[in-house]
Design a protein around this motif. Structure first.
Motif, PDB file in Angstrom:
ATOM      1  N   PHE A  40     -47.772  18.011   7.073  1.00  0.00           N
ATOM      2  CA  PHE A  40     -47.802  16.529   7.419  1.00  0.00           C
ATOM      3  C   PHE A  40     -47.333  15.212   6.250  1.00  0.00           C
ATOM      4  O   PHE A  40     -45.991  14.360   6.375  1.00  0.00           O
ATOM      5  CB  PHE A  40     -47.844  15.891   8.097  1.00  0.00           C
ATOM      6  CG  PHE A  40     -47.286  16.799   9.748  1.00  0.00           C
ATOM      7  CD1 PHE A  40     -46.458  17.110  10.140  1.00  0.00           C
ATOM      8  CD2 PHE A  40     -48.165  17.109  10.619  1.00  0.00           C
ATOM      9  CE1 PHE A  40     -45.761  17.878  11.262  1.00  0.00           C
ATOM     10  CE2 PHE A  40     -48.128  17.561  11.938  1.00  0.00           C
ATOM     11  CZ  PHE A  40     -46.841  18.329  12.171  1.00  0.00           C
ATOM     12  N   GLY A  41     -48.191  15.769   6.079  1.00  0.00           N
ATOM     13  CA  GLY A  41     -48.980  14.824   4.737  1.00  0.00           C
ATOM     14  C   GLY A  41     -47.346  14.672   3.493  1.00  0.00           C
ATOM     15  O   GLY A  41     -46.730  13.979   2.819  1.00  0.00           O
ATOM     16  N   ALA A  44     -44.152  13.316   4.325  1.00  0.00           N
ATOM     17  CA  ALA A  44     -44.407  11.504   4.134  1.00  0.00           C
ATOM     18  C   ALA A  44     -43.844  11.490   3.083  1.00  0.00           C
ATOM     19  O   ALA A  44     -43.230  10.572   2.789  1.00  0.00           O
ATOM     20  CB  ALA A  44     -46.290  11.428   5.136  1.00  0.00           C
ATOM     21  N   PHE A  48     -40.904   9.240   1.506  1.00  0.00           N
ATOM     22  CA  PHE A  48     -41.405   7.499   0.474  1.00  0.00           C
ATOM     23  C   PHE A  48     -40.107   7.441   0.016  1.00  0.00           C
ATOM     24  O   PHE A  48     -39.564   6.904  -0.466  1.00  0.00           O
ATOM     25  CB  PHE A  48     -42.669   7.733   0.226  1.00  0.00           C
ATOM     26  CG  PHE A  48     -43.148   6.745  -0.774  1.00  0.00           C
ATOM     27  CD1 PHE A  48     -42.785   5.639  -0.345  1.00  0.00           C
ATOM     28  CD2 PHE A  48     -43.156   6.834  -1.755  1.00  0.00           C
ATOM     29  CE1 PHE A  48     -42.708   4.340  -1.395  1.00  0.00           C
ATOM     30  CE2 PHE A  48     -43.226   5.572  -2.778  1.00  0.00           C
ATOM     31  CZ  PHE A  48     -43.290   4.314  -2.900  1.00  0.00           C
ATOM     32  N   MET A  97     -41.398   7.826   8.118  1.00  0.00           N
ATOM     33  CA  MET A  97     -42.249   8.088   8.168  1.00  0.00           C
ATOM     34  C   MET A  97     -43.513   7.823   8.506  1.00  0.00           C
ATOM     35  O   MET A  97     -44.687   7.784   8.297  1.00  0.00           O
ATOM     36  CB  MET A  97     -41.856   6.868   6.766  1.00  0.00           C
ATOM     37  CG  MET A  97     -43.609   7.528   5.733  1.00  0.00           C
ATOM     38  SD  MET A  97     -42.945   6.344   4.099  1.00  0.00           S
ATOM     39  CE  MET A  97     -44.391   6.293   3.375  1.00  0.00           C
ATOM     40  N   LEU A 100     -44.959  10.296  10.950  1.00  0.00           N
ATOM     41  CA  LEU A 100     -45.694  11.494   9.647  1.00  0.00           C
ATOM     42  C   LEU A 100     -46.505  11.239   9.076  1.00  0.00           C
ATOM     43  O   LEU A 100     -47.802  12.324   9.382  1.00  0.00           O
ATOM     44  CB  LEU A 100     -44.440  11.758   8.313  1.00  0.00           C
ATOM     45  CG  LEU A 100     -43.539  12.628   9.359  1.00  0.00           C
ATOM     46  CD1 LEU A 100     -42.208  12.681   7.482  1.00  0.00           C
ATOM     47  CD2 LEU A 100     -43.641  13.850   9.032  1.00  0.00           C
ATOM     48  N   VAL A 101     -46.949  10.138   8.805  1.00  0.00           N
ATOM     49  CA  VAL A 101     -48.701   9.596   8.375  1.00  0.00           C
ATOM     50  C   VAL A 101     -49.597   9.477   9.744  1.00  0.00           C
ATOM     51  O   VAL A 101     -50.822  10.384   9.767  1.00  0.00           O
ATOM     52  CB  VAL A 101     -48.582   8.331   8.240  1.00  0.00           C
ATOM     53  CG1 VAL A 101     -49.702   7.667   7.246  1.00  0.00           C
ATOM     54  CG2 VAL A 101     -47.593   8.012   6.646  1.00  0.00           C
ATOM     55  N   HIS A 104     -49.900  14.118  10.783  1.00  0.00           N
ATOM     56  CA  HIS A 104     -50.498  14.062   9.299  1.00  0.00           C
ATOM     57  C   HIS A 104     -52.837  13.413   9.903  1.00  0.00           C
ATOM     58  O   HIS A 104     -53.243  14.181   9.950  1.00  0.00           O
ATOM     59  CB  HIS A 104     -50.632  13.272   7.939  1.00  0.00           C
ATOM     60  CG  HIS A 104     -51.242  13.589   7.056  1.00  0.00           C
ATOM     61  ND1 HIS A 104     -51.694  14.922   6.693  1.00  0.00           N
ATOM     62  CD2 HIS A 104     -51.932  12.682   5.561  1.00  0.00           C
ATOM     63  CE1 HIS A 104     -52.289  14.926   5.092  1.00  0.00           C
ATOM     64  NE2 HIS A 104     -52.312  14.056   5.054  1.00  0.00           N
ATOM     65  N   LEU A 129     -52.053   4.268   5.841  1.00  0.00           N
ATOM     66  CA  LEU A 129     -51.475   4.343   6.780  1.00  0.00           C
ATOM     67  C   LEU A 129     -51.217   2.726   7.143  1.00  0.00           C
ATOM     68  O   LEU A 129     -49.577   2.338   6.978  1.00  0.00           O
ATOM     69  CB  LEU A 129     -52.439   4.568   7.644  1.00  0.00           C
ATOM     70  CG  LEU A 129     -52.078   4.215   9.107  1.00  0.00           C
ATOM     71  CD1 LEU A 129     -50.152   4.740   9.791  1.00  0.00           C
ATOM     72  CD2 LEU A 129     -52.892   4.318  10.370  1.00  0.00           C
ATOM     73  N   THR A 132     -47.800   1.485   4.294  1.00  0.00           N
ATOM     74  CA  THR A 132     -46.667   2.190   4.876  1.00  0.00           C
ATOM     75  C   THR A 132     -46.762   1.000   6.531  1.00  0.00           C
ATOM     76  O   THR A 132     -45.532   0.754   6.305  1.00  0.00           O
ATOM     77  CB  THR A 132     -47.055   3.552   5.544  1.00  0.00           C
ATOM     78  OG1 THR A 132     -47.593   3.883   4.406  1.00  0.00           O
ATOM     79  CG2 THR A 132     -45.726   3.844   6.696  1.00  0.00           C
TER      80      THR A 132
END
Ligand code: HEM
Length: 219
Positions: A40-41, A44, A48, A97, A100-101, A104, A129, A132
Motif C-alpha cells: 500500500f505504501g 500510494a 502520487f 491516494m 491507499l494511505v 497503509h 496523511l 494528502t
C-alpha cells in the motif's frame, strides 16, 4: 534502443550505476513473509507520481480565476484531446491516494509496526496523511462549482471550533471573511506548490528512515 543502451553504458562505465541499481532496486531483498498488504505504501507513492503528471497536464489549460476557472475545467473536459481522461484520472487518483494511505496506516497499526524503533516513521506518516488530505481539499475548490464552493465553505469552518484562535484560523484559511477569488488563489498556490513540496520532503524523510531501520520483520 541501441542509442539509449550506449548512453547508459557510457554513464555506467563512468559512475558504476549497475551495482547501485542492483543493490537498491532489482536485487533488493525483502522478507518472504511480508505479504500483499505491504504494497500500500509503494502504491500510494505511485499514485502520487500519477497525480503530479496529470496535474502538470491540467495546469496547461486551468485558470485560477473565479471568472474563468469553471470554464477552463469544462474546456479541458470537452475540448482538449484526452482532457476528460486526464481530468478523471486526477480526480479518481486523489480519492485512491487517500484510500491507499489509510490502508497503509491501518496495516501499520494492525501489526503494531509503529513501535520502537519506528515511532518517527509513524509521526512522519501522520504528517504525510494530513498533507494528502489537505491536497485533496484544496484541489476540490479549483473547478469552482457550487459543490466546491460549499465544500470549501464548510471545510474552512471546522477550525473555527478551536478555542480562542479559531476565528483567526478561519479568516486566514479563507483569506477573508468568506470564500472568494482570494481563497481560490490561495488554495491554488497550496495545491500546486506548497503541499506537494511538503509531501516530497516528508516522503524523502519517511523513506530515509525506512532504509535506516530496514523494513519490519527480520530478513
Ligand atoms: C503519502 C503517504 C505515504 C507514503 C507514500 C508512504 C510510503 C511508504 C512506503 C513505500 C513504505 C515501505 C513499504 C511499506 O511498508 O508499505 C512505508 C513504510 C512505513 N510507513 Fe508509510 N507512507 C505514507 C504514509 C504513512 C502513514 C500515514 C503512516 C502512519 C501514520 C506511515 C507509517 C509507516 C511506517 C511505520 C512504515 C514502516 C513499515 C515497516 O517497517 O514495515 N506511512 N511507507
Amino acid at each position: 534502443m541501441r542509442v539509449l543502451r550506449s548512453i547508459y553504458q557510457g554513464l555506467d562505465d563512468r559512475y558504476q550505476l549497475t551495482p547501485l541499481i542492483e543493490k537498491n532496486v532489482t536485487r533488493k531483498w525483502v522478507p518472504r513473509t511480508l505479504g500483499w498488504s505491504a504494497c500500500f505504501g509503494g502504491l500510494a507513492l505511485l499514485v502520487f507520481l500519477i497525480q503530479v503528471f496529470t496535474g502538470i497536464l491540467l495546469l496547461i489549460y486551468y485558470k485560477p480565476d473565479p471568472g474563468r476557472a469553471w470554464d477552463s475545467v469544462t474546456f479541458i473536459k470537452s475540448n482538449v484531446p484526452m482532457g476528460w481522461l486526464i481530468q478523471r484520472v486526477h480526480v479518481v487518483g486523489a480519492n485512491v491516494m487517500i484510500a491507499l494511505v489509510l490502508m497503509h496506516m491501518a496495516r501499520i497499526a494492525y501489526f503494531k509496526i509503529y513501535r520502537s524503533p519506528r515511532e518517527l516513521h509513524w509521526v512522519s506518516g501522520v504528517v504525510l496523511l494530513s498533507l494528502t488530505v489537505f491536497l485533496a481539499f484544496t484541489g476540490y475548490l479549483l473547478p469552482w462549482t457550487n459543490l466546491s464552493y460549499w465544500g470549501a465553505s464548510v471545510g474552512t469552518e471546522i477550525p473555527g471550533a478551536i478555542p480562542f484562535v479559531g476565528e483567526h484560523v478561519v479568516t486566514w484559511a479563507r483569506r477573508g471573511p468568506g470564500i472568494s477569488g482570494e481563497t481560490l488563489g490561495f488554495f491554488f498556490a497550496m495545491h500546486i506548490w506548497v503541499l506537494p513540496a511538503g509531501l516530497v520532503i516528508f516522503m524523502a524523510m519517511h523513506f530515509a528512515m525506512i532504509r535506516r531501520t530496514g523494513i519490519s520483520r527480520p530478513l
